[in-house]
Write a protein that holds these residues in place. Structure first.
Motif, mmCIF file in Angstrom:
data_model
loop_
_atom_site.group_PDB
_atom_site.id
_atom_site.type_symbol
_atom_site.label_atom_id
_atom_site.label_comp_id
_atom_site.label_asym_id
_atom_site.label_seq_id
_atom_site.Cartn_x
_atom_site.Cartn_y
_atom_site.Cartn_z
ATOM 1 N N ALA A 94 0.828 -1.206 0.000
ATOM 2 C CA ALA A 94 0.000 0.000 0.000
ATOM 3 C C ALA A 94 0.863 1.258 0.000
ATOM 4 C CB ALA A 94 -0.919 0.000 1.216
ATOM 5 N N ARG A 95 0.410 2.260 -0.704
ATOM 6 C CA ARG A 95 1.115 3.550 -0.673
ATOM 7 C C ARG A 95 1.022 4.168 0.711
ATOM 8 N NH1 ARG A 95 -0.126 8.975 -0.932
ATOM 9 N NH2 ARG A 95 -2.370 8.548 -1.049
ATOM 10 N N ARG A 96 -0.103 3.936 1.363
ATOM 11 C CA ARG A 96 -0.336 4.538 2.676
ATOM 12 C C ARG A 96 -1.166 3.574 3.517
ATOM 13 N NH1 ARG A 96 -3.335 9.932 1.837
ATOM 14 N NH2 ARG A 96 -4.988 8.486 1.233
ATOM 15 N N VAL A 97 -0.827 3.491 4.795
ATOM 16 C CA VAL A 97 -1.559 2.641 5.737
ATOM 17 C C VAL A 97 -2.096 3.534 6.849
ATOM 18 C CG1 VAL A 97 -1.416 0.712 7.354
ATOM 19 C CG2 VAL A 97 -0.083 0.661 5.229
ATOM 20 N N ALA A 98 -3.367 3.340 7.197
ATOM 21 C CA ALA A 98 -3.982 4.148 8.248
ATOM 22 C C ALA A 98 -4.748 3.250 9.202
ATOM 23 C CB ALA A 98 -4.925 5.194 7.639
ATOM 24 N N SER A 99 -4.857 3.684 10.456
ATOM 25 C CA SER A 99 -5.614 2.904 11.433
ATOM 26 C C SER A 99 -6.488 3.821 12.259
ATOM 27 C CB SER A 99 -4.677 2.114 12.358
ATOM 28 O OG SER A 99 -3.949 2.988 13.205
ATOM 29 N N VAL A 100 -7.563 3.246 12.780
ATOM 30 C CA VAL A 100 -8.462 3.944 13.687
ATOM 31 C C VAL A 100 -8.457 3.195 15.012
ATOM 32 C CG1 VAL A 100 -10.822 4.767 14.072
ATOM 33 C CG2 VAL A 100 -9.921 4.586 11.730
ATOM 34 N N CYS A 101 -8.329 3.937 16.109
ATOM 35 C CA CYS A 101 -8.474 3.349 17.444
ATOM 36 C C CYS A 101 -7.440 2.224 17.650
ATOM 37 C CB CYS A 101 -9.904 2.862 17.609
ATOM 38 S SG CYS A 101 -10.401 2.390 19.273
ATOM 39 N N ALA A 164 -8.343 14.411 7.241
ATOM 40 C CA ALA A 164 -6.936 14.702 6.944
ATOM 41 C C ALA A 164 -6.504 14.005 5.655
ATOM 42 C CB ALA A 164 -6.051 14.258 8.117
ATOM 43 N N LEU A 165 -6.986 12.782 5.428
ATOM 44 C CA LEU A 165 -6.650 12.075 4.186
ATOM 45 C C LEU A 165 -7.259 12.794 2.980
ATOM 46 C CD1 LEU A 165 -7.132 8.315 5.203
ATOM 47 C CD2 LEU A 165 -5.071 9.729 5.358
ATOM 48 N N VAL A 166 -8.509 13.241 3.119
ATOM 49 C CA VAL A 166 -9.147 13.976 2.019
ATOM 50 C C VAL A 166 -8.376 15.256 1.716
ATOM 51 C CG1 VAL A 166 -11.228 15.230 1.322
ATOM 52 C CG2 VAL A 166 -11.439 13.020 2.474
ATOM 53 N N GLU A 167 -7.966 15.950 2.769
ATOM 54 C CA GLU A 167 -7.210 17.188 2.560
ATOM 55 C C GLU A 167 -5.881 16.905 1.868
ATOM 56 O OE1 GLU A 167 -5.686 21.138 5.023
ATOM 57 O OE2 GLU A 167 -6.535 19.442 6.111
ATOM 58 N N GLU A 168 -5.206 15.841 2.296
ATOM 59 C CA GLU A 168 -3.919 15.478 1.701
ATOM 60 C C GLU A 168 -4.076 15.085 0.231
ATOM 61 O OE1 GLU A 168 -1.036 11.645 2.094
ATOM 62 O OE2 GLU A 168 -1.471 12.690 3.962
ATOM 63 N N ASP A 169 -5.130 14.345 -0.079
ATOM 64 C CA ASP A 169 -5.302 13.806 -1.424
ATOM 65 C C ASP A 169 -5.987 14.773 -2.385
ATOM 66 O OD1 ASP A 169 -4.196 11.467 -0.470
ATOM 67 O OD2 ASP A 169 -6.126 10.468 -0.157
ATOM 68 N N HIS A 170 -6.918 15.570 -1.855
ATOM 69 C CA HIS A 170 -7.775 16.358 -2.751
ATOM 70 C C HIS A 170 -7.827 17.844 -2.403
ATOM 71 C CE1 HIS A 170 -9.127 12.579 -4.467
ATOM 72 N NE2 HIS A 170 -9.399 12.143 -3.243
ATOM 73 N N ALA A 175 -11.954 19.130 1.683
ATOM 74 C CA ALA A 175 -12.032 18.643 3.065
ATOM 75 C C ALA A 175 -12.922 19.557 3.900
ATOM 76 C CB ALA A 175 -10.634 18.560 3.674
ATOM 77 N N ARG A 176 -12.788 20.852 3.693
ATOM 78 C CA ARG A 176 -13.615 21.812 4.435
ATOM 79 C C ARG A 176 -15.090 21.663 4.061
ATOM 80 N NH1 ARG A 176 -11.118 25.837 2.803
ATOM 81 N NH2 ARG A 176 -9.490 25.737 4.392
ATOM 82 N N ALA A 177 -15.361 21.457 2.789
ATOM 83 C CA ALA A 177 -16.747 21.296 2.338
ATOM 84 C C ALA A 177 -17.374 20.039 2.936
ATOM 85 C CB ALA A 177 -16.795 21.250 0.808
ATOM 86 N N VAL A 178 -16.624 18.942 2.966
ATOM 87 C CA VAL A 178 -17.140 17.690 3.539
ATOM 88 C C VAL A 178 -17.394 17.866 5.031
ATOM 89 C CG1 VAL A 178 -16.636 15.266 4.008
ATOM 90 C CG2 VAL A 178 -16.040 16.245 1.790
ATOM 91 N N ALA A 179 -16.444 18.500 5.748
ATOM 92 C CA ALA A 179 -16.601 18.715 7.184
ATOM 93 C C ALA A 179 -17.834 19.566 7.468
ATOM 94 C CB ALA A 179 -15.352 19.384 7.754
ATOM 95 N N LYS A 180 -18.043 20.597 6.656
ATOM 96 C CA LYS A 180 -19.198 21.473 6.846
ATOM 97 C C LYS A 180 -20.493 20.699 6.621
ATOM 98 C CE LYS A 180 -21.165 25.872 5.290
ATOM 99 N NZ LYS A 180 -20.989 27.029 4.366
ATOM 100 N N TYR A 181 -20.526 19.875 5.597
ATOM 101 C CA TYR A 181 -21.732 19.100 5.306
ATOM 102 C C TYR A 181 -22.031 18.102 6.427
ATOM 103 C CZ TYR A 181 -25.119 16.192 2.855
ATOM 104 O OH TYR A 181 -26.253 15.504 2.522
#
Length: 323
Positions: A94-101, A164-170, A175-181
């Protein structure tokens, strides 16, 4: 469209999956697939079945992002070695690995956190630090990025991670629009210190350390220098630092600071006592010292904290605050 795989298993925390996926889906920038060890649906931590798209072993070639949600801390159902083997293989591609909790502990077991900085749910930080000494645990962070690996704190922190991933990628605008929605913070104030540090720490095995933690919580304003605490339980300062690191997951200074902040938070939430008086009662010195400490630990000032969290009269005649 970026390829994103969510690795799921029986016992996975539903919100660890749903929160980030809702954000990522809302951005319309990812092809999201859920994968289990055998391609069959899994049972989440609350018993709700979760459908999947394919088996982890069926994924061929490189993947843009591998997302690993967690199990309920501290001892929820967790996957076995076969899952970890597939995780190790897929993570290497994977180019990037992420985890939650507690997904961070699964990454650590798969060797994907060796030599890296990471965070996890506050209730599991000490476990991560003690079981995987090669991992530098940052217990107060909402999420930590170290090279191609991003780990986040508990449950809703997965939403922060996804943004943060959305902001980094797009980019920040999307990212701000998605957070607001979604009606969430693009970057939430404060870290995990907004939650109980005393409740986050498992009972230490060392009996003298248990007594010391109780004493600090009972008298946050007392003299709790490293030398004073070491003398209190008759160990060297170096040994005390090792005990804290191994059993608490924090340095002695970090623990004392967070206990004092937590005591001040309780007074700000429930009393009208002046900030300067609260600072003295909680061992934070002056109101200016308390202000600097709150900004460092929580990301907001004591006054702003009181305004946000102080108990209020919710009678119909009182105007409601808006977010």
């Amino acid at each position: 469209m970026r390829e994103l795989v969510v690795a799921v298993y029986d016992g996975v925390v539903l919100l660890d999956v749903a929160g980030p996926v809702q954000i990522l889906h809302g951005s319309r920038g990812y092809r999201i697939r859920h994968a289990s060890i055998d391609g069959r649906p899994v049972r989440t931590d609350i018993g709700l079945p979760l459908g999947v798209d394919l088996a982890l072993g069926e994924i061929e070639g490189p993947v843009d992002t591998l997302l690993v949600p967690g199990y309920a801390p501290p001892d929820g159902d967790r996957p076995g070695e076969a899952f970890l083997d597939l995780l190790r293989d897929l993570g290497s591609r994977a180019r990037r690995v992420a985890s939650v909790c507690t997904g961070a502990l699964l990454l650590a077991e798969a060797g994907l956190l060796d030599g890296r900085r990471a965070t996890t749910h506050w209730a599991a930080c000490a476990d991560l630090a003690s079981r995987f000494p090669s991992v530098t645990v940052e217990p107060d962070a909402i999420f930590v990025r170290d090279g191609p690996v991003v780990t986040s704190a508990g449950v809703t922190a997965g939403i922060d991670l996804a943004l943060a991933l959305v902001e980094e990628d797009h980019g920040p605008d999307l990212a701000r629009a998605v957070a607001k929605y979604m009606v969430v913070f693009l970057q939430r104030p404060g870290g995990q210190s907004q939650f109980s540090v005393r409740g986050a720490v498992p009972a230490p095995r060392h009996p003298a350390l248990r007594g010391l933690l109780d004493m600090i919580a009972a008298e946050p304003a007392a003299e709790h220098t490293l030398a004073a605490m070491a003398a209190q339980i008759t160990v060297s300062e170096r040994h005390l630092s090792r005990l804290f690191r191994r059993e608490v997951g924090l340095t002695p200074g970090q623990y004392v600071e967070q206990i004092r902040v937590e005591a001040a938070q309780a007074l700000l939430e429930t009393s009208a006592e002046p900030v300067a008086s609260i600072a003295r009662r909680c061992g934070l010195g002056s109101d200016e010292t308390m202000r600097r400490t709150f900004l460092k630990v929580l990301g907001i000032t004591p006054t702003a904290y009181r305004r946000r969290f102080h108990s209020t009269d919710h009678s119909p005649t009182r105007p409601k605050e808006t977010l």
